[in-house]
Write an enzyme that holds these catalytic residues in place. Structure first.
Site, PDB file in Angstrom:
ATOM      1  N   LYS A  38      14.468  -2.506   5.150  1.00  0.00           N
ATOM      2  CA  LYS A  38      14.051  -3.786   4.576  1.00  0.00           C
ATOM      3  C   LYS A  38      12.947  -3.567   3.544  1.00  0.00           C
ATOM      4  O   LYS A  38      12.385  -2.472   3.436  1.00  0.00           O
ATOM      5  CB  LYS A  38      13.555  -4.726   5.673  1.00  0.00           C
ATOM      6  CG  LYS A  38      12.357  -4.211   6.451  1.00  0.00           C
ATOM      7  CD  LYS A  38      11.989  -5.144   7.590  1.00  0.00           C
ATOM      8  CE  LYS A  38      10.791  -4.594   8.363  1.00  0.00           C
ATOM      9  NZ  LYS A  38      10.381  -5.488   9.465  1.00  0.00           N
ATOM     10  N   TYR A 264     -13.922  -6.676 -16.067  1.00  0.00           N
ATOM     11  CA  TYR A 264     -14.129  -8.106 -15.873  1.00  0.00           C
ATOM     12  C   TYR A 264     -15.387  -8.377 -15.053  1.00  0.00           C
ATOM     13  O   TYR A 264     -15.686  -7.664 -14.090  1.00  0.00           O
ATOM     14  CB  TYR A 264     -12.917  -8.724 -15.165  1.00  0.00           C
ATOM     15  CG  TYR A 264     -11.708  -8.862 -16.056  1.00  0.00           C
ATOM     16  CD1 TYR A 264     -11.788  -9.532 -17.276  1.00  0.00           C
ATOM     17  CD2 TYR A 264     -10.478  -8.331 -15.687  1.00  0.00           C
ATOM     18  CE1 TYR A 264     -10.674  -9.664 -18.096  1.00  0.00           C
ATOM     19  CE2 TYR A 264      -9.363  -8.456 -16.495  1.00  0.00           C
ATOM     20  CZ  TYR A 264      -9.472  -9.127 -17.704  1.00  0.00           C
ATOM     21  OH  TYR A 264      -8.371  -9.252 -18.512  1.00  0.00           O
TER      22      TYR A 264
END
Length: 369
Positions: A38, A264
């Protein structure tokens, strides 16, 4: 292996082979192995992984959702595939692609029987999930009568397996709870064997269950994280080989003067002359903000370079002061000198979240194929 020239996730199929063989060595020869693929093969390359596991002899595959099973069928996988969390809106697609659903409640069992009857099915293989303590999905023990009546009341479906899921099989402090789950599961199965008149095969062990509870292997075991090189325990990690190495390159090198800031919110301020490298990956690629500001780092030419400042969407910056490197040089984020477990721990998370979170925009490369 060739040096990376862009951000790539290398998938080592030799390592996958090693892990598969190691886990198989824990099993009696008549115990089946279900490979859990999965989430894009735990963030790797699901088609490449599934084809290799087919070659190695995997008996079953497991996926979370129907579209994952459909993708495997479209990739040419013919091995039986269990869908662990099917939704009733996808039941026709499950039948159309010869997938096998996990049915975990009266609602989904009734819905699937109704769909199978409309499709003219007979003895369509289904897997009945029981909740023995994880309290996530599954019939309760007191609902075995519902399971019996619904299965006996229709010829459209037939139980191929009964299964459950262990909540803490890696934690020896929870051994009493795990043994309780195993005993509850066995009790449910024996009761239903008698009432149904046939014997679906049984499975409850995940990777840690395979290793820690050999008497609970029953007819089949399921392995996910172990196939990808993680044993949920340091001694077991050392016996397995992580299949994935995340690599990138140095895009640009900067020389910062004392007092200059980077990134940032100016989250990093140079306390001394500092050389930095900008790398082309960021939180959109799965290297999230919790790894920034010195908490984690990468390896460049064998030397550790901490991530500095805030992680950006597409870039991170690292401190390469004292490291001999150049623009275009290869960078290893995890794998090789830095185990993914170590990297994940620096971000206060686990290997599962790290490896399954690597964005699909990162190029996958199969090596040792």
């Amino acid at each position: 292996m060739p040096k990376a020239r862009e951000t790539v996730l290398e998938i080592d199929l030799n390592a996958l082979t090693h892990n598969y063989n190691y886990l198989r060595s824990k099993l009696d020869k008549d115990v089946k192995l279900m490979a859990v693929v999965k989430a894009f093969g735990y963030g790797s390359d699901v088609a490449g992984i599934a084809h290799k596991l087919t070659e190695l002899g995997a008996d079953y595959f497991a996926v979370a959702y129907t579209n994952e099973g459909v993708a495997l069928r479209e990739a040419g996988i013919e091995t039986p595939i269990l869908v662990l969390h099917p939704q009733s809106s996808n039941f026709k697609a499950i039948i159309d692609h010869c997938l096998e659903p996990s049915l975990y409640s009266e609602f989904v069992l009734r819905e699937f029987i109704q769909t199978a009857e409309k499709q003219g099915q007979k003895n369509y293989p289904v897997h009945i999930k029981f909740n023995t303590g994880l309290n996530r999905l599954g019939f309760a023990e007191k609902e075995t009568g519902i399971v019996r009546d619904l299965l006996k009341g229709s010829e459209a479906v037939k139980a191929t397996s009964f299964f459950s899921h262990l909540a803490a099989s890696e934690d020896w402090r929870e051994r009493e709870f795990t043994l309780m789950q195993i005993h509850t599961f066995r009790r449910i199965a024996i009761k239903l064997y008698d009432e149904l008149g046939y014997r679906p095969f049984l499975h409850i062990c995940n990777t840690s269950g395979i290793i820690n509870y050999p008497k609970a292997h029953f007819d089949m075991v399921r392995s996910g994280i172990g196939l990808y090189g993680f044993g949920n325990d340091k001694p077991e990690d050392e016996k397995l080989k992580p299949i994935a190495t995340l690599k990138t390159i140095v895009s640009q090198i900067h020389q910062m003067e004392k007092g200059e800031t980077l990134g940032y919110n100016r989250a990093f301020k140079a306390s001394k002359p500092t050389k930095t490298a900008t790398l082309p990956l960021g939180h959109a690629d799965g290297i999230n903000r919790q790894y920034g500001n010195g908490r984690a780092g990468v390896f460049i030419n064998g030397q550790y370079a901490p991530i500095i400042g805030n992680v950006c969407m597409d870039m991170i910056m690292v401190d390469i002061t004292g490291i001999d490197c150049a623009e275009g040089d290869e960078v290893i984020v995890f794998g090789g000198p830095q185990h993914a477990v170590e990297f994940a721990a620096k971000g206060n998370t686990i290997s599962y979240e790290l490896i399954t979170g690597i964005s699909q925009r990162v190029k996958r490369i199969l090596v040792n194929n």
